[in-house]
Design an enzyme around this catalytic site. Structure first.
Site, short mmCIF file in Angstrom:
data_model
loop_
_atom_site.label_atom_id
_atom_site.label_comp_id
_atom_site.label_asym_id
_atom_site.label_seq_id
_atom_site.Cartn_x
_atom_site.Cartn_y
_atom_site.Cartn_z
N LYS A 13 110.61 40.06 81.48
CA LYS A 13 110.67 41.14 82.48
C LYS A 13 112.03 41.21 83.17
CE LYS A 13 107.24 39.35 84.88
NZ LYS A 13 106.99 38.13 84.10
N ARG A 88 100.62 42.08 91.08
CA ARG A 88 100.11 40.90 90.36
C ARG A 88 98.62 40.68 90.58
NH1 ARG A 88 105.18 37.95 89.80
NH2 ARG A 88 104.96 35.98 88.72
N ARG A 127 114.97 28.38 80.66
CA ARG A 127 115.65 29.45 81.40
C ARG A 127 116.65 28.90 82.41
NH1 ARG A 127 111.82 33.79 84.06
NH2 ARG A 127 110.75 32.01 84.97
N ARG A 161 115.34 27.29 88.21
CA ARG A 161 114.32 27.43 89.25
C ARG A 161 113.46 26.17 89.35
NH1 ARG A 161 111.59 33.13 87.90
NH2 ARG A 161 109.78 31.97 88.65
N ARG A 172 100.98 28.92 86.58
CA ARG A 172 101.39 30.32 86.67
C ARG A 172 100.73 31.16 85.57
NH1 ARG A 172 107.51 29.10 86.72
NH2 ARG A 172 107.77 31.33 86.35
P1 ADP Z 1 108.06 34.98 86.59
O1 ADP Z 1 109.03 36.09 86.32
O2 ADP Z 1 108.47 33.73 85.88
O3 ADP Z 1 106.65 35.38 86.35
P2 ADP Z 1 108.48 35.47 89.44
O4 ADP Z 1 109.90 35.26 89.76
O5 ADP Z 1 108.01 36.88 89.25
O6 ADP Z 1 108.14 34.59 88.13
O7 ADP Z 1 107.55 34.80 90.53
C1 ADP Z 1 107.76 33.46 90.96
C2 ADP Z 1 106.68 33.08 91.97
O8 ADP Z 1 106.79 33.94 93.13
C3 ADP Z 1 105.24 33.26 91.49
O9 ADP Z 1 104.77 32.14 90.78
C4 ADP Z 1 104.50 33.49 92.82
O10 ADP Z 1 104.31 32.26 93.51
C5 ADP Z 1 105.51 34.30 93.63
N1 ADP Z 1 105.33 35.76 93.45
C6 ADP Z 1 106.22 36.64 92.92
N2 ADP Z 1 105.73 37.89 92.92
C7 ADP Z 1 104.49 37.81 93.47
C8 ADP Z 1 103.46 38.76 93.73
N3 ADP Z 1 103.60 40.06 93.42
N4 ADP Z 1 102.32 38.31 94.32
C9 ADP Z 1 102.15 37.02 94.64
N5 ADP Z 1 103.07 36.06 94.41
C10 ADP Z 1 104.24 36.45 93.82
P1 ADP Z 2 110.28 36.88 83.09
O1 ADP Z 2 111.14 37.63 84.09
O2 ADP Z 2 109.26 37.75 82.44
O3 ADP Z 2 109.66 35.64 83.67
P2 ADP Z 2 112.85 36.29 81.76
O4 ADP Z 2 113.41 37.65 81.55
O5 ADP Z 2 113.41 35.47 82.85
O6 ADP Z 2 111.22 36.39 81.91
O7 ADP Z 2 112.94 35.51 80.38
C1 ADP Z 2 112.56 34.14 80.28
C2 ADP Z 2 113.59 33.38 79.41
O8 ADP Z 2 113.48 33.82 78.05
C3 ADP Z 2 115.03 33.60 79.82
O9 ADP Z 2 115.73 32.39 79.65
C4 ADP Z 2 115.54 34.68 78.85
O10 ADP Z 2 116.93 34.51 78.58
C5 ADP Z 2 114.70 34.42 77.61
N1 ADP Z 2 114.31 35.66 76.92
C6 ADP Z 2 113.97 36.85 77.47
N2 ADP Z 2 113.62 37.76 76.52
C7 ADP Z 2 113.73 37.11 75.33
C8 ADP Z 2 113.49 37.49 73.96
N3 ADP Z 2 113.07 38.73 73.64
N4 ADP Z 2 113.71 36.56 73.01
C9 ADP Z 2 114.11 35.31 73.33
N5 ADP Z 2 114.34 34.87 74.59
C10 ADP Z 2 114.16 35.77 75.59
#
Ligand code: ADP
Ligand code: ADP
Ligand code: ZN
Length: 216
Positions: A13, A88, A127, A161, A172
């Site tokens: 994302k 979410r 990541r 992170r 998660r």
């Molecule tokens: P990822 O992209 O790896 O799913 P995020 O950066 O979106 O992780 O979220 C990291 C953490 O922040 C989540 O595990 C949660 O604790 C909190 N968080 C983020 N967005 C939300 C949301 N919309 N509602 C509740 N908690 C959230």
């Molecule tokens: P999210 O925001 O959904 O948690 P990220 O965009 O941070 O996910 O992606 C998670 C990890 O995977 C990052 O290290 C990113 O560089 C890598 N990544 C993202 N998209 C791809 C893909 N299509 N193929 C391989 N690696 C990817």
């Protein structure tokens, strides 16, 4: 054009939102980034969110909805926004509808990034991001072109992170299945959902998303 990018942790994302910002001038609204900024600044919201985020649980609907509501009032969202990590829960999806109606905005697409569960832990634990500009990288899938130098800003400092460890990732994922995946039918009923194969490489995922945005 206003969209939601939906998918489990590591689905891509943030990576795709950054591309849409760069290529289309849209604005990424990441509740995760906003919460991490609040934790870093030790604001009252940050102090409440910190412990929950460390365990991989979800921050309260009230807190995140409040953050998003304020963010939607900034003028730059008129360029089109990408919701990344929000909504979410079903309650957040319902609140978002109310907010959008109040603010006279609408959603154009909900794009689900589909990725096999088995590779998600690997995506997340590998990541890292540039400490200066936030550009995202991965230990194997997306390394900087010049080792240890950010492609975008030239910085040599990177960060990981605290919650990107195997144990928290499991929690998660469980939250995603229990609380976030169930909001898809809600958007399906509105005819907004499009699915993209998130297992393809980053450029191909990006092309698939662009095709959806250009369809209308
Ligand atoms: P990822 O992209 O790896 O799913 P995020 O950066 O979106 O992780 O979220 C990291 C953490 O922040 C989540 O595990 C949660 O604790 C909190 N968080 C983020 N967005 C939300 C949301 N919309 N509602 C509740 N908690 C959230
Ligand atoms: P999210 O925001 O959904 O948690 P990220 O965009 O941070 O996910 O992606 C998670 C990890 O995977 C990052 O290290 C990113 O560089 C890598 N990544 C993202 N998209 C791809 C893909 N299509 N193929 C391989 N690696 C990817
Ligand atoms: Zn950088």
């Amino acid at each position: 054009m206003n969209i939601i990018l939906l998918g489990p942790p590591g689905a891509g994302k943030g990576t795709q939102a950054a591309k849409l910002e760069a290529e289309r001038g849209m604005v990424q609204l990441s509740t995760g980034d906003m919460l991490r900024a609040a934790v870093k600044a030790a604001t009252p919201v940050g102090l409440q969110a910190k412990a929950v985020m460390e365990t991989g649980g979800l921050v309260s609907d009230e807190i995140v909805t409040g953050i998003i509501s304020e963010r939607l009032d900034q003028p730059d969202v008129a360029k089109g926004f990408i919701l990344d990590g929000f909504p979410r829960t079903e309650a957040q999806a319902a609140s978002l509808d109310t907010l959008l109606t109040e603010k006279n905005m609408k959603l154009d697409h909900v794009i689900e990034l589909e990725v096999d569960e088995a590779i998600l832990a690997d995506r997340v634990t590998g990541r890292f991001t540039c400490a200066k500009c936030g550009t995202g990288y991965h230990d194997r899938y997306k390394l900087p072109v010049v080792p240890d130098v950010c492609d975008v800003c030239g910085s040599t400092e990177f960060k990981r992170r605290a919650d990107d460890n195997a144990e928290t990732v499991r929690a998660r994922m469980a939250e995603y299945h229990a609380k976030t995946a169930p909001i898809l039918p809600y958007y399906e009923a509105k005819g907004l959902v499009a699915r993209v194969d998130g297992m393809a490489d980053i450029a191909h995922v990006s092309e698939a998303i662009e095709a959806i945005l250009d369809k209308r």
